[in-house]
Design a protein around this motif. Structure first.
Motif, PDB file in Angstrom:
ATOM      1  N   ASP A  59      42.330 126.780  11.608  1.00  0.00           N
ATOM      2  CA  ASP A  59      40.942 127.204  11.434  1.00  0.00           C
ATOM      3  C   ASP A  59      40.752 128.411  12.336  1.00  0.00           C
ATOM      4  OD1 ASP A  59      38.182 127.586  11.414  1.00  0.00           O
ATOM      5  OD2 ASP A  59      37.768 125.439  11.244  1.00  0.00           O
ATOM      6  N   LEU A  60      40.945 129.602  11.760  1.00  0.00           N
ATOM      7  CA  LEU A  60      40.927 130.814  12.558  1.00  0.00           C
ATOM      8  C   LEU A  60      39.563 131.061  13.197  1.00  0.00           C
ATOM      9  CD1 LEU A  60      43.015 133.252  10.318  1.00  0.00           C
ATOM     10  CD2 LEU A  60      43.747 132.017  12.365  1.00  0.00           C
ATOM     11  N   VAL A  61      38.503 130.885  12.430  1.00  0.00           N
ATOM     12  CA  VAL A  61      37.171 131.139  12.971  1.00  0.00           C
ATOM     13  C   VAL A  61      36.874 130.205  14.147  1.00  0.00           C
ATOM     14  CG1 VAL A  61      34.696 131.055  12.486  1.00  0.00           C
ATOM     15  CG2 VAL A  61      36.259 132.078  10.824  1.00  0.00           C
ATOM     16  N   GLU A  62      37.139 128.908  13.963  1.00  0.00           N
ATOM     17  CA  GLU A  62      36.901 127.936  15.027  1.00  0.00           C
ATOM     18  C   GLU A  62      37.820 128.203  16.221  1.00  0.00           C
ATOM     19  OE1 GLU A  62      35.106 124.252  16.605  1.00  0.00           O
ATOM     20  OE2 GLU A  62      34.554 125.839  15.197  1.00  0.00           O
ATOM     21  N   GLY A  63      39.080 128.533  15.911  1.00  0.00           N
ATOM     22  CA  GLY A  63      40.040 128.795  16.982  1.00  0.00           C
ATOM     23  C   GLY A  63      39.637 129.984  17.832  1.00  0.00           C
ATOM     24  N   PHE A  64      39.251 131.086  17.192  1.00  0.00           N
ATOM     25  CA  PHE A  64      38.864 132.259  17.967  1.00  0.00           C
ATOM     26  C   PHE A  64      37.503 132.074  18.628  1.00  0.00           C
ATOM     27  CE2 PHE A  64      42.076 134.469  15.255  1.00  0.00           C
ATOM     28  CZ  PHE A  64      42.897 134.853  16.301  1.00  0.00           C
ATOM     29  N   LYS A  65      36.668 131.205  18.069  1.00  0.00           N
ATOM     30  CA  LYS A  65      35.423 130.867  18.764  1.00  0.00           C
ATOM     31  C   LYS A  65      35.749 130.285  20.136  1.00  0.00           C
ATOM     32  CE  LYS A  65      33.222 126.914  18.874  1.00  0.00           C
ATOM     33  NZ  LYS A  65      32.487 125.684  18.501  1.00  0.00           N
ATOM     34  N   TRP A  66      36.668 129.314  20.153  1.00  0.00           N
ATOM     35  CA  TRP A  66      37.014 128.678  21.425  1.00  0.00           C
ATOM     36  C   TRP A  66      37.732 129.661  22.349  1.00  0.00           C
ATOM     37  CZ3 TRP A  66      34.281 124.977  22.900  1.00  0.00           C
ATOM     38  CH2 TRP A  66      33.849 123.959  22.041  1.00  0.00           C
ATOM     39  N   ALA A  96      41.051 123.450  28.280  1.00  0.00           N
ATOM     40  CA  ALA A  96      41.036 122.757  26.994  1.00  0.00           C
ATOM     41  C   ALA A  96      40.608 123.698  25.878  1.00  0.00           C
ATOM     42  CB  ALA A  96      40.091 121.553  27.060  1.00  0.00           C
ATOM     43  N   GLN A  97      39.630 124.544  26.150  1.00  0.00           N
ATOM     44  CA  GLN A  97      39.163 125.488  25.135  1.00  0.00           C
ATOM     45  C   GLN A  97      40.276 126.456  24.732  1.00  0.00           C
ATOM     46  OE1 GLN A  97      35.867 126.981  27.368  1.00  0.00           O
ATOM     47  NE2 GLN A  97      34.449 125.378  26.685  1.00  0.00           N
ATOM     48  N   ASN A  98      41.033 126.917  25.725  1.00  0.00           N
ATOM     49  CA  ASN A  98      42.137 127.833  25.443  1.00  0.00           C
ATOM     50  C   ASN A  98      43.245 127.160  24.650  1.00  0.00           C
ATOM     51  OD1 ASN A  98      45.063 128.650  26.814  1.00  0.00           O
ATOM     52  ND2 ASN A  98      43.870 130.406  26.104  1.00  0.00           N
ATOM     53  N   ARG A  99      43.620 125.928  25.060  1.00  0.00           N
ATOM     54  CA  ARG A  99      44.700 125.234  24.352  1.00  0.00           C
ATOM     55  C   ARG A  99      44.281 124.852  22.935  1.00  0.00           C
ATOM     56  NH1 ARG A  99      46.015 126.934  28.805  1.00  0.00           N
ATOM     57  NH2 ARG A  99      47.690 126.037  30.063  1.00  0.00           N
ATOM     58  N   LEU A 100      43.023 124.460  22.778  1.00  0.00           N
ATOM     59  CA  LEU A 100      42.523 124.129  21.444  1.00  0.00           C
ATOM     60  C   LEU A 100      42.527 125.368  20.559  1.00  0.00           C
ATOM     61  CD1 LEU A 100      41.251 122.096  19.493  1.00  0.00           C
ATOM     62  CD2 LEU A 100      39.009 122.667  20.468  1.00  0.00           C
ATOM     63  N   ALA A 101      42.151 126.510  21.129  1.00  0.00           N
ATOM     64  CA  ALA A 101      42.170 127.759  20.375  1.00  0.00           C
ATOM     65  C   ALA A 101      43.586 128.066  19.883  1.00  0.00           C
ATOM     66  CB  ALA A 101      41.658 128.901  21.253  1.00  0.00           C
ATOM     67  N   ARG A 102      44.572 127.876  20.746  1.00  0.00           N
ATOM     68  CA  ARG A 102      45.958 128.147  20.352  1.00  0.00           C
ATOM     69  C   ARG A 102      46.401 127.247  19.196  1.00  0.00           C
ATOM     70  NH1 ARG A 102      50.099 130.340  23.509  1.00  0.00           N
ATOM     71  NH2 ARG A 102      49.328 131.823  25.060  1.00  0.00           N
ATOM     72  N   VAL A 103      46.012 125.967  19.268  1.00  0.00           N
ATOM     73  CA  VAL A 103      46.396 125.028  18.218  1.00  0.00           C
ATOM     74  C   VAL A 103      45.747 125.416  16.893  1.00  0.00           C
ATOM     75  CG1 VAL A 103      46.153 122.642  17.418  1.00  0.00           C
ATOM     76  CG2 VAL A 103      46.841 123.102  19.776  1.00  0.00           C
ATOM     77  N   LEU A 104      44.458 125.721  16.931  1.00  0.00           N
ATOM     78  CA  LEU A 104      43.733 126.027  15.696  1.00  0.00           C
ATOM     79  C   LEU A 104      44.187 127.346  15.076  1.00  0.00           C
ATOM     80  CD1 LEU A 104      40.126 124.950  16.775  1.00  0.00           C
ATOM     81  CD2 LEU A 104      41.688 123.726  15.264  1.00  0.00           C
ATOM     82  N   VAL A 105      44.469 128.323  15.917  1.00  0.00           N
ATOM     83  CA  VAL A 105      44.911 129.617  15.399  1.00  0.00           C
ATOM     84  C   VAL A 105      46.307 129.522  14.806  1.00  0.00           C
ATOM     85  CG1 VAL A 105      45.561 131.969  16.082  1.00  0.00           C
ATOM     86  CG2 VAL A 105      43.416 130.969  16.904  1.00  0.00           C
ATOM     87  N   SER A 106      47.177 128.727  15.444  1.00  0.00           N
ATOM     88  CA  SER A 106      48.556 128.595  14.954  1.00  0.00           C
ATOM     89  C   SER A 106      48.635 127.679  13.743  1.00  0.00           C
ATOM     90  CB  SER A 106      49.459 128.049  16.055  1.00  0.00           C
ATOM     91  OG  SER A 106      49.137 126.693  16.328  1.00  0.00           O
ATOM     92  N   GLY A 107      47.634 126.789  13.609  1.00  0.00           N
ATOM     93  CA  GLY A 107      47.668 125.848  12.486  1.00  0.00           C
ATOM     94  C   GLY A 107      48.547 124.662  12.734  1.00  0.00           C
ATOM     95  N   GLN A 108      49.043 124.499  13.966  1.00  0.00           N
ATOM     96  CA  GLN A 108      49.882 123.346  14.292  1.00  0.00           C
ATOM     97  C   GLN A 108      49.028 122.244  14.888  1.00  0.00           C
ATOM     98  OE1 GLN A 108      53.515 124.180  16.383  1.00  0.00           O
ATOM     99  NE2 GLN A 108      53.628 126.276  15.602  1.00  0.00           N
ATOM    100  N   GLY A 109      49.402 121.022  14.597  1.00  0.00           N
ATOM    101  CA  GLY A 109      48.674 119.874  15.107  1.00  0.00           C
ATOM    102  C   GLY A 109      47.571 119.438  14.179  1.00  0.00           C
ATOM    103  N   GLU A 110      46.993 120.350  13.448  1.00  0.00           N
ATOM    104  CA  GLU A 110      46.020 120.047  12.402  1.00  0.00           C
ATOM    105  C   GLU A 110      45.848 121.322  11.599  1.00  0.00           C
ATOM    106  OE1 GLU A 110      41.648 120.970  14.221  1.00  0.00           O
ATOM    107  OE2 GLU A 110      42.417 118.940  14.503  1.00  0.00           O
ATOM    108  N   ALA A 111      45.138 121.228  10.473  1.00  0.00           N
ATOM    109  CA  ALA A 111      44.973 122.397   9.615  1.00  0.00           C
ATOM    110  C   ALA A 111      44.386 123.553  10.414  1.00  0.00           C
ATOM    111  CB  ALA A 111      44.058 122.043   8.448  1.00  0.00           C
TER     112      ALA A 111
END
Length: 354
Positions: A307-314, A290-305
């Motif tokens: 958030d690079l910092v949060e995405g790379f944190k995960w 889940a952490q990896n998939r959430l990181a991919r979503v946040l870094v790509s900006g798809q699915g929600e706005a």
């Protein structure tokens, strides 16, 4: 971006030999699925209503009267005081009440409770031999929970030698009496093919029984069967419905699979917002996938706005748990130094807070 579904294969069987439960890992990499709840020796009682205070009596002119509040007495005679004490952690009280009930009426459920207390050192000294004796008496009296607990002890060789044949018979009897845990674990034995001849169809039937009774582990396992066409015809929509049911029961592996199905619109209408919410929930429960998939979503900006910092944190948190991702590593190398520092600090804080 399409989130890749983690590959679900029937690779290993793990039976926990605690008196209370057993569980199977169906999907590598192994998700950190919490162990199933301990088996309960007696049925859950209804909530005990508080005693009503009688209406105050009229005060005589000479002197006030004192209203005496009677001691609480359950309105429902079927309220299980033994299990109520067990739930509240009053193990010595539960032991004493169960002992009296056995002496007074030979109650098999009270015998199972005594076995549970002895097996887990609750209120009394741990004694596997004594626990097995109580479970045996309960099983002979027809209590399905006692049958299941004794089966698990026989499988694990606690309180006596390993006896797989007896364990299977006890588990089958418990499952026949409607125990979801027994049906689920018997399915695992048919799936494993060591204690019993491998029979995927029989395993699927037993998983369905446990699933229909609300067992979340069985729902997740059966969802995998339907996704892969193992022991049942392949049916992606049924698989997703089972994943949804298991995720509602807080099965973390199911939450991840259901989130991926929602995100990709596989077997269910596409809903990226709901998918991200589930991924976030599972990520916070320290599931690396889940952490990896959430990181991919946040870094790509798809699915929600994005958030690079949060995405790379995960991404870093998942990487710490062994779920690396070369693509995210490459993307992170292009991150601004200040953002990279923030992501690394956030990851260190999360890992240190676990």
């Amino acid at each position: 971006m399409k989130i890749l579904r983690p590959i679900a294969v029937l690779a290993s069987l793990l039976i926990l030999t605690a008196s209370a439960a057993a569980q199977m890992s169906l999907m590598p990499p192994p998700a950190q699925t919490p162990p199933p709840a301990a088996s309960q020796p007696a049925s859950k009682p209804k909530a005990k209503p508080a005693a009503k205070k009688p209406a105050a009596t009229a005060k005589p002119a000479a002197a006030p009267t004192v209203t005496v509040i009677p001691a609480p007495v359950p309105d429902d005679p079927n309220v299980d005081l033994v299990y109520g004490a067990y739930q509240r952690g009053l193990y010595k009280t539960a032991f004493d009440l169960a002992t009296k009930r056995v002496q007074d009426s030979g109650d098999p459920k009270a015998m199972t409770m005594l076995g549970e207390l002895c097996a887990n050192a609750l209120g009394v000294k741990r004694d596997y031999v004594k626990a097995a004796e109580w479970y045996k008496r309960a099983a002979d009296g027809g209590d399905r929970e006692g049958m299941f607990a004794l089966a698990m002890m026989r499988l694990g060789g606690r309180g006596g030698p390993v006896n797989r044949e007896e364990a299977v018979k006890l588990m089958a009897s418990s499952a026949k009496l409607g125990s979801p845990k027994a049906a689920y674990n018997l399915a695992l034995l048919y799936l494993d093919g060591q204690t019993l001849p491998q029979d995927l169809r029989r395993a699927a039937e037993l998983l369905r029984l446990a699933s229909d009774a609300g067992n979340a582990e069985a729902q997740y396992a059966l969802a995998t069967f339907y996704k892969e066409g193992t022991g049942v015809p392949k049916d992606v929509e049924k698989s997703v419905r089972l994943l949804q049911a298991a995720s509602l029961a807080d099965n973390v592996d199911a939450e991840v699979e259901y989130a991926i199905a929602l995100y990709n619109g596989t077997g269910t209408p596409k809903n990226e917002a709901a998918a991200v919410a589930l991924l976030r929930k599972a990520a916070r429960q320290n599931n690396p996938i889940a952490q990896n998939r959430l990181a991919r979503v946040l870094v790509s900006g798809q699915g929600e706005a994005g958030d690079l910092v949060e995405g790379f944190k995960w991404h870093l948190v998942a990487k710490t748990a062994g779920k690396g991702d070369p693509e995210l590593d490459a993307a992170m190398s292009k991150l601004k130094p200040e953002d990279r520092a923030k992501a690394e600090a956030a990851a260190r804080k999360w890992v240190g807070a676990k």
